[in-house]
Design a protein around this motif. Structure first.
Motif, PDB file in Angstrom:
ATOM      1  N   LYS A 147       0.835  -1.210   0.000  1.00 41.27           N
ATOM      2  CA  LYS A 147       0.000   0.000   0.000  1.00 41.27           C
ATOM      3  C   LYS A 147       0.866   1.255   0.000  1.00 41.27           C
ATOM      4  O   LYS A 147       0.630   2.194  -0.764  1.00 41.27           O
ATOM      5  CB  LYS A 147      -0.930   0.013   1.217  1.00 41.27           C
ATOM      6  N   VAL A 148       1.863   1.266   0.897  1.00 38.57           N
ATOM      7  CA  VAL A 148       2.722   2.447   1.016  1.00 38.57           C
ATOM      8  C   VAL A 148       3.486   2.701  -0.277  1.00 38.57           C
ATOM      9  O   VAL A 148       3.540   3.841  -0.774  1.00 38.57           O
ATOM     10  CB  VAL A 148       3.706   2.271   2.197  1.00 38.57           C
ATOM     11  N   VAL A 149       4.051   1.652  -0.848  1.00 37.18           N
ATOM     12  CA  VAL A 149       4.817   1.809  -2.082  1.00 37.18           C
ATOM     13  C   VAL A 149       3.909   2.266  -3.232  1.00 37.18           C
ATOM     14  O   VAL A 149       4.255   3.175  -3.991  1.00 37.18           O
ATOM     15  CB  VAL A 149       5.528   0.486  -2.437  1.00 37.18           C
ATOM     16  N   THR A 150       2.737   1.618  -3.355  1.00 39.98           N
ATOM     17  CA  THR A 150       1.820   1.967  -4.440  1.00 39.98           C
ATOM     18  C   THR A 150       1.319   3.402  -4.306  1.00 39.98           C
ATOM     19  O   THR A 150       1.346   4.176  -5.268  1.00 39.98           O
ATOM     20  CB  THR A 150       0.611   1.007  -4.462  1.00 39.98           C
ATOM     21  N   LEU A 151       0.850   3.772  -3.121  1.00 37.27           N
ATOM     22  CA  LEU A 151       0.327   5.121  -2.911  1.00 37.27           C
ATOM     23  C   LEU A 151       1.417   6.172  -3.084  1.00 37.27           C
ATOM     24  O   LEU A 151       1.161   7.256  -3.636  1.00 37.27           O
ATOM     25  CB  LEU A 151      -0.303   5.230  -1.526  1.00 37.27           C
ATOM     26  N   ALA A 152       2.629   5.870  -2.632  1.00 34.90           N
ATOM     27  CA  ALA A 152       3.731   6.811  -2.823  1.00 34.90           C
ATOM     28  C   ALA A 152       4.009   7.031  -4.306  1.00 34.90           C
ATOM     29  O   ALA A 152       4.221   8.168  -4.750  1.00 34.90           O
ATOM     30  CB  ALA A 152       4.987   6.291  -2.114  1.00 34.90           C
ATOM     31  N   GLY A 153       4.001   5.938  -5.069  1.00 31.99           N
ATOM     32  CA  GLY A 153       4.219   6.068  -6.510  1.00 31.99           C
ATOM     33  C   GLY A 153       3.118   6.882  -7.176  1.00 31.99           C
ATOM     34  O   GLY A 153       3.391   7.725  -8.043  1.00 31.99           O
ATOM     35  N   LEU A 154       1.862   6.645  -6.776  1.00 30.59           N
ATOM     36  CA  LEU A 154       0.739   7.385  -7.362  1.00 30.59           C
ATOM     37  C   LEU A 154       0.814   8.873  -7.009  1.00 30.59           C
ATOM     38  O   LEU A 154       0.539   9.738  -7.848  1.00 30.59           O
ATOM     39  CB  LEU A 154      -0.582   6.791  -6.868  1.00 30.59           C
ATOM     40  N   ILE A 155       1.205   9.171  -5.772  1.00 26.89           N
ATOM     41  CA  ILE A 155       1.333  10.569  -5.357  1.00 26.89           C
ATOM     42  C   ILE A 155       2.441  11.256  -6.139  1.00 26.89           C
ATOM     43  O   ILE A 155       2.325  12.425  -6.534  1.00 26.89           O
ATOM     44  CB  ILE A 155       1.602  10.649  -3.840  1.00 26.89           C
ATOM     45  N   LEU A 156       3.518  10.536  -6.388  1.00 26.13           N
ATOM     46  CA  LEU A 156       4.615  11.100  -7.172  1.00 26.13           C
ATOM     47  C   LEU A 156       4.164  11.423  -8.593  1.00 26.13           C
ATOM     48  O   LEU A 156       4.520  12.474  -9.152  1.00 26.13           O
ATOM     49  CB  LEU A 156       5.801  10.118  -7.207  1.00 26.13           C
TER      50      LEU A 156
END
Length: 546
Positions: A147-156
């Motif tokens: 979740k953290v990795v995916t959401l961080a990528g989407l926010i970027l």
């Protein structure tokens, strides 16, 4: 096996590609189509939309509940997309209220084979695929890490887009706020959250208004009871009444009533019954109205009852949204034998029979509200008997987009003509008691309707974006000579108020017409006040003790 993030990506792609056609059409029109000078912005739009939906799905889906939640989102999204595509509607909190507060008979009219096939093909089938698709097992740590990795990528990704195109996006969202109401699934998720927030507010005691409400004494020379019949129309738009200049003779009977005063095109509180009906019966006006307020604040009917009048609500519709909770209510169809009404429910002639019975028993000053079925869509053809099929061919399908534009208008105009007949019969019923009652009738509709203009049908659009035909309704009053003399009202003066009113005027005008003294009364909003003698106005304006 797939990971949760990949499953959410596939779901997001499905939603964007197949269930957001109205959004993409509105978006393309909003940006003005392709321009090479704006290529960067236009190319990022689908990426931004994908990232947005993907992010929402990531936030909704956790652990073992991920698949069931995702399946529910797919089915609900298909259902919402169907109605947006077919009727050209947008989806906000008010639309959720319409869905939750619609009675079963009205809901059945929206069902069709096309709807079932649409939801099965675009909602149920992908939901079944998601349910059966093997998902890689993940523990708590693995789920959180993903979740953290995916959401961080989407926010970027979103951040990168906004760094280079922030001006274009800010301009788009400021100028076209309605786009968010057409974007599945965030439109209905936000709307459900807003609706639930209002409904889950702690219940509190009913706020009492005008505790000292009283009435100016009846004329001692006659001592005849006064009766006001307040007819609340359903889905009647002002544009389709011949008394308002419409080219078809949809209201010939009302036009022939010499004692009828037509106030013309009147602004509604909202574009759906769930808002307009309670709003027009409260003293706060459209600017002060909040969802659910009629369940926690006394209405016009409470004030009239406290002032000493008998108050009755005769209904051929689906509830009063809290307005009539503390007065005498008659659900007219429920009093009839089984099978007395057709597949679309009872037509409004049942209200006339109920009114006649009520008038026969009147012994003191009384207000009777008649809540009509009116022109409630989409099955307009069910709202009138066959002899009122004056304009044809009429649309006899609840999928209005499958009918020609003229067929939809024909069916609607036939329903308007029937309402003209019902209102005329209401006046006849009052005149039949003229030897013992001084009577009057006020008619106002709750909201208007779209009949296919710009691909839009029905009603319920957010007020700021709704077309005029959803916000302009008829407002008229029938005042026979005896009543005008008793209340000292100049009918010629009233005629000068045409096309100047809104639902905000109803509350105060009824108080004025019934000579009710109340602290909530405002003579500047009473349409009758400028056309009456100063003594009566002064008495009302003083009001009662709060």
């Amino acid at each position: 096996m797939v990971r949760g993030a990949v499953l959410n990506l596939f779901a997001a792609l499905w939603l964007l590609a197949l269930l957001n056609q109205p959004f993409w059409s509105a978006l393309w029109e909003s940006v003005g189509g392709w321009h090479a000078s704006r290529a960067g912005f236009l190319i990022t739009l689908p990426v931004f939309a994908l990232v947005w939906v993907w992010t929402v799905l990531e936030l909704l889906t956790w652990g073992r509940a991920a698949k069931p939640v995702l399946c529910i989102v797919m089915v609900l999204s298909a259902a919402v997309a169907f109605f947006m595509h077919r009727y050209g509607i947008a989806f906000d909190r008010g639309m959720v209220a319409n869905v939750m507060e619609t009675d079963p008979a009205e809901a059945r009219e929206l069902l069709s084979a096309g709807m079932v096939l649409w939801i099965l093909g675009l909602g149920v089938v992908p939901a079944l695929v998601i349910a059966m698709w093997p998902r890689a097992p993940q523990g708590v740590v693995g789920t959180l890490t993903e979740k953290v990795v995916t959401l961080a990528g989407l926010i970027l990704v979103v951040g990168a887009i906004l760094v280079f195109q922030s001006g274009s996006y800010i301009s788009l969202f400021r100028a076209h706020r309605d786009l968010r109401l057409q974007f599945v699934p965030t439109n209905y998720l936000s709307a459900v959250q807003g609706y639930a927030k209002v409904k889950l507010k702690p219940k509190r005691e009913i706020e009492q208004v005008s505790l000292g409400a009283t009435r100016v004494a009846s004329d001692p020379a006659t001592q005849r009871p006064m009766v006001l019949v307040l007819v609340v129309g359903e889905t009647m738009r002002a544009a389709n009444l011949s008394v308002n200049g419409y080219e078809r003779e949809t209201t010939p009977l009302l036009a022939g009533r010499k004692s009828l005063v037509n106030f013309g095109r009147t602004g509604s509180c909202g574009t759906a019954t769930a808002v307009s009906l309670p709003c027009m019966f409260l003293d706060v006006g459209r600017g002060g109205y909040e969802d659910g307020m009629a369940f926690r604040r006394e209405s016009l009917l409470d004030v009239l009852q406290r002032a000493g009048m008998d108050v009755w609500w005769l209904s051929n519709n689906s509830g009063c949204k809290g307005v009539c909770d503390r007065v005498q209510v008659v659900d007219v169809p429920a009093t009839l034998p089984a099978g007395a009404c057709g597949p679309g429910g009872c037509q409004d002639n049942v209200l006339i029979d109920a009114l006649k019975k009520r008038l026969e028993s009147v012994q003191r000053d009384t207000v009777v509200v008649m809540h009509m079925k009116g022109q409630h869509g989409p099955a307009y053809y069910l709202r009138y008997p066959p002899e009122f099929e004056r304009y044809g061919p009429s649309c006899r399908d609840n999928a209005l987009d499958r009918c020609g534009p003229e067929q939809v208008v024909n069916a609607y105009d036939n329903a308007v003509s029937y309402s003209d007949y019902i209102l005329d019969k209401t006046i006849d019923a009052l005149q039949s008691q003229a030897n013992r009652l001084d009577s009057s009738m006020v008619f106002v509709s709750d909201h208007g309707e779209s009949l296919g203009e710009k691909g839009m049908f029905l009603h319920g659009m957010p007020y700021d974006f709704a077309p005029t035909v959803q916000k302009e309704v008829p407002f008229m009053a029938w005042l026979p000579q005896a009543t005008r003399d008793r209340l000292q009202i100049d009918a010629g003066c009233l005629a000068s108020r045409r096309d100047q009113l809104s639902h905000d005027n109803l509350y105060h005008s009824v108080l004025g017409l019934t000579s009710t003294r109340a602290s909530t009364y405002r003579d500047d909003l009473d349409v009758f006040a400028p056309c009456r003698t100063g003594s009566v106005i002064a008495a009302n304006a003083k009001g009662g003790k709060p």
